[in-house]
Design an enzyme around this catalytic site. Structure first.
Site, short mmCIF file in Angstrom:
data_model
loop_
_atom_site.label_atom_id
_atom_site.label_comp_id
_atom_site.label_asym_id
_atom_site.label_seq_id
_atom_site.Cartn_x
_atom_site.Cartn_y
_atom_site.Cartn_z
N ASP A 10 1.04 -0.98 0.30
CA ASP A 10 0.06 -0.21 0.13
C ASP A 10 0.21 1.11 -0.16
O ASP A 10 1.75 1.97 0.64
CB ASP A 10 -0.75 0.02 1.40
CG ASP A 10 -2.14 0.63 1.51
OD1 ASP A 10 -1.94 1.78 0.37
OD2 ASP A 10 -2.93 0.65 2.12
N GLU A 101 -2.18 0.25 -4.04
CA GLU A 101 -2.33 -1.13 -3.49
C GLU A 101 -3.21 -2.22 -3.99
O GLU A 101 -4.02 -2.09 -4.90
CB GLU A 101 -3.60 -0.92 -1.97
CG GLU A 101 -4.97 -0.67 -2.35
CD GLU A 101 -5.50 -0.74 -0.73
OE1 GLU A 101 -5.79 -1.92 -0.58
OE2 GLU A 101 -6.36 0.50 -0.93
#
Length: 406
Positions: A10, A101
């Site tokens: 992420d 992500e």
DNA sequence: TCTGGGGTCCTAGGACCC
DNA sequence: TCTGGGGTCCTAGGACCC
């Protein structure tokens, strides 16, 4: 027990990090992306209480020294592509979740690339060196645990949750950490005295189901007990393309509604064509002064990528909603194109005259359609031309001079 | 905290077909 | 010929996510 071999990667404060990377003057300073509202903010801004969706005015009040920058979606999109190349280089299976992500499955790579923790550390290093962006990675046995781990590792960190440490990691977390628990579900569960994931894990299924329904109860109990059967799998193609826009204060006349709708159709249909797709369902969504919402949808008889056809459908849908629009103040309008098909087969609607006159005129209409397609897409794209009865949705017999060999 | 812009998934009723 | 069940599509709304 299975080893921890799922990575959740992420990017940290993605939009703001891209801005700080591209403009050295912004490094180390509170950066806010957006103007009317905060779309994203750097960690320096978050430290003083700035958060996404906060109004620009409040943000300026809280943090007068913040630098405001307009979003540059193209720059973010390019950076995302570069990072995804590194993801794909790192793991055989990558599941993209959003622009910033993704999940990576590194099962079975121990001998060629090292332990999952080593692979994750290498991934972070490469993203920092090659894309010049900070990224946090969580490593665990399941997707859910890996995602929570990456959140706990932020910013710019790495956290591995080994199987024997899962319960200690998971149970003290607030229930909002569970995937699928938002505002409404949190309130319901809090009323039952359930606040932590550990509370939930020991709640009876029957009691839980009475509050949130059978399927949610099963899902929540699974997550709370570390069970998450979802595999990492490449994403299917996207299912809809949409755009929405809020009205500036006091500008909601019929003309203004129509021109905003036209602009939205222009944007979405362009993206549709760029993606080589065609849509069959056109949906408008509206928000009103009292924050109530409404949606209206229409499915066309065949897929289209034409701005005019989509705009005609949107205008019909707005007309349908006219009473409500007149009664309440319209504050936002959105257009979403769904039921997407590949646009490698183009279908067009052209008049072919009265039923009795079909036959001779069919050929003329087909020739005309072929001309239109050729002028728009160039020579050599037509493999076969045939006609479909738009009312019945069934092909009419293929015409003599069309090429059936394709 | 009074609200951006982009999405996904789920539920539920009605129409329609076999 | 007033009656069953199954399946799919369409539409509207809601919850949730980043």
């Amino acid at each position: 027990m299975t080893a921890a071999s799922i990575l959740h990667a992420d990017l940290d404060a993605f939009y703001a990090s891209v801005e700080q990377r591209d403009n050295p003057k912004l490094r180390g300073r509170p950066v806010i992306v957006g103007s009317g509202v905060v779309l994203a903010s750097s960690y320096e801004a978050r430290a003083v209480g700035i958060y996404t969706t906060m109004s620009g005015r409040d943000a300026r009040r809280i943090c007068p020294e913040a630098v405001f920058v307009s979003p540059r979606m193209e720059a973010y999109s390019e950076s995302s592509k570069a990072v995804y190349e590194i993801f794909n280089d790192t793991a055989p299976v990558v599941e993209g979740i959003s622009i910033d992500e993704a999940f990576l499955d590194v099962t079975g790579m121990e001998h060629i690339a090292g332990s999952p923790a080593e692979i994750a550390a290498g991934l972070r290093r490469r993203v920092l060196e090659e894309a010049k962006l900070p990224i946090s990675v969580g490593v665990a046995r399941t997707k859910f645990l890996a995602k929570v781990a990456s959140g706990a590792a932020k910013p710019d960190g790495l956290l591995v949750v080994e199987p024997d440490a899962e319960v200690d990691f998971l149970h003290p977390l607030p229930i909002q950490a569970l995937w699928g628990v938002g505002k409404v579900t949190t309130r319901k569960l809090n009323e039952m005295g359930i606040r932590k994931v550990g509370d939930l894990a020991s709640t009876s299924r029957v009691i839980l189901a009475s509050a949130v329904g059978e399927s949610s109860a099963d899902h929540l109990l699974d997550l709370a007990n570390g069970r998450d059967p979802r595999r990492v799998k490449p994403r299917e193609r996207r299912k809809s393309i949409g755009a929405q826009s809020a009205f500036p204060r006091g500008s909601r006349s019929g003309d203004q509604i129509d021109s905003l709708a036209a602009a939205l159709v222009d944007r979405t249909s362009k993206r549709l064509r760029e993606a080589g797709r065609a849509c069959r369902t056109v949906t408008i969504s509206m928000r009103f002064g009292d924050f109530s919402r409404s949606t209206r949808a229409h499915s066309l008889p065949f897929p289209t990528d034409s701005t005019e056809s989509i705009l005609a459908a949107v205008r019909d849908l707005i007309d349908q909603s006219r009473p409500r629009i007149e009664e309440k103040e319209l504050t936002l309008i959105g257009v979403s194109l769904g039921n997407l098909a590949r646009a490698d087969t183009v279908q067009m609607e052209l008049p072919i005259g009265e039923q009795e006159e079909r036959g001779g005129r069919d050929q003329a209409a087909l020739d005309q359609a072929v001309d239109v397609v050729r002028s728009r897409f160039g020579d050599g794209v037509i493999k076969r031309a045939s006609m479909i009865d738009a009312d019945q949705g069934v092909p009419v017999p293929t015409l003599p001079d069309s090429d059936n060999s394709a």
